[in-house]
Design an enzyme around this catalytic site. Structure first.
Site, PDB file in Angstrom:
ATOM      1  CG  ASP A  96     -14.740  40.160 -23.287  1.00  0.00           C
ATOM      2  OD1 ASP A  96     -15.693  39.354 -23.198  1.00  0.00           O
ATOM      3  OD2 ASP A  96     -14.404  40.901 -22.360  1.00  0.00           O
TER       4      ASP A  96
ATOM      5  CG  ASN B 254      -9.177  47.342 -13.861  1.00  0.00           C
ATOM      6  OD1 ASN B 254     -10.283  47.149 -14.379  1.00  0.00           O
ATOM      7  ND2 ASN B 254      -8.060  46.823 -14.355  1.00  0.00           N
TER       8      ASN B 254
ATOM      9  CG  HIS C  80     -11.866  45.680 -17.017  1.00  0.00           C
ATOM     10  ND1 HIS C  80     -11.088  44.960 -16.143  1.00  0.00           N
ATOM     11  CD2 HIS C  80     -12.920  44.874 -17.299  1.00  0.00           C
ATOM     12  CE1 HIS C  80     -11.640  43.777 -15.924  1.00  0.00           C
ATOM     13  NE2 HIS C  80     -12.755  43.702 -16.611  1.00  0.00           N
TER      14      HIS C  80
ATOM     15  CD  GLU D 154      -7.309  45.135 -17.937  1.00  0.00           C
ATOM     16  OE1 GLU D 154      -7.901  45.846 -17.099  1.00  0.00           O
ATOM     17  OE2 GLU D 154      -7.143  43.912 -17.771  1.00  0.00           O
TER      18      GLU D 154
END
Ligand code: GLP
Length: 244
Positions: free
Chosen positions: A67, A135, A137, A142
């Site tokens: 990314d 979280n 991810h 997400e």
């Protein structure tokens, strides 16, 4: 899924580097997907040391970033391409043209994301390194991301921006967007290596490994892949109930 419980964070980094090395030996022209984040620091250090002592070469390897932030200058130290160059690619015998990343200064970012998706899928990565967000991810996928998502432009959640603020001067300097490989793109790799260290990763690791496969925990999609290795330190593994 093979879960490796390491005795410490340092041992987890060494074990992860062993797994990368094993994967590279299966292909004379190997390809690796590279992640960023604190978890990767010790793994890259170990791989660099192996190269410097002559036991491992990357001269025939190609690497693909997972990314990249949108909105940072080309020279920004936290642009993921620069992080990867500084902590790994510039320190080993990788060819200068063998590092690929999304170009987040391209005039049409959606087109660039599609181009990068095709490139990564065509490469059929021998191994994809992954960390996990607090979280759940993976990359910048997400919670709520479809499990077959392609590489695309995404908005970063508040939670992720808060988690990554430690790398920037202040919270408002954390980019709002990124181009990320999609979950579907990540699942195309032949082998996926997920690494987590620290108590703050224990919940997302439990949910990803032992919970249901759900878009609410993007890393749970790894349960759909036949060739996944997970390396954990004792703190990250502390909420797992199965005996690995
Ligand atoms: C970022 C990256 C992820 C990485 C995550 C966790 O959000 N895009 O690829 O897994 O951070 O990073 P760390 O290892 O610093 O906890």
């Amino acid at each position: 899924m093979r879960v490796h419980l390491a005795a410490s964070a340092a041992a987890a980094a060494e074990r992860a580097a062993d797994i990368v090395e094993e994967a590279l030996r299966t292909n004379p022209f190997p390809s690796i997907g590279l992640a960023t984040g604190s978890t990767m620091v010790g793994i890259y250090r170990s791989l660099v040391n192996r190269c410097l002592n002559g036991s491992l070469s990357f001269s025939k390897t190609t690497v693909y970033l997972l990314d990249e932030y949108i909105g940072l200058d080309a020279e920004h130290p936290q642009a993921y391409r620069n992080v990867v160059m500084r902590s790994f690619a510039d320190l080993v015998d990788l060819r200068s043209e063998a590092t690929f990343a999304p170009d987040c200064r391209a005039p049409d970012l959606n087109k660039e994301a599609r181009r990068y998706d095709s490139l990564v899928r065509a490469a059929r990565l021998d191994i994809q390194l992954l960390g996990i967000g607090g979280n759940g991810h993976i990359a910048f996928n997400e919670p709520g991301t479809p499990l077959d998502a392609e590489t695309r432009v995404v908005e970063l959640s508040q939670a992720t921006r808060r988690d990554n603020a430690r790398f920037f001067d202040s919270d408002e300097h954390v980019p709002l967007q990124a181009i990320t490989q999609g979950i579907g793109t990540i699942l195309q790799a032949k082998h996926i290596l997920l690494v987590a260290q620290g108590a703050h990763k224990s919940r997302p690791i439990r949910d990803a490994l032992e919970g249901p496969v759900t878009t609410e925990v993007p890393a749970s999609a790894l349960q759909l892949h036949g060739e996944v290795s997970v390396v954990l330190d004792p703190e990250a593994a502390s909420l797992l109930s199965a005996d690995y």
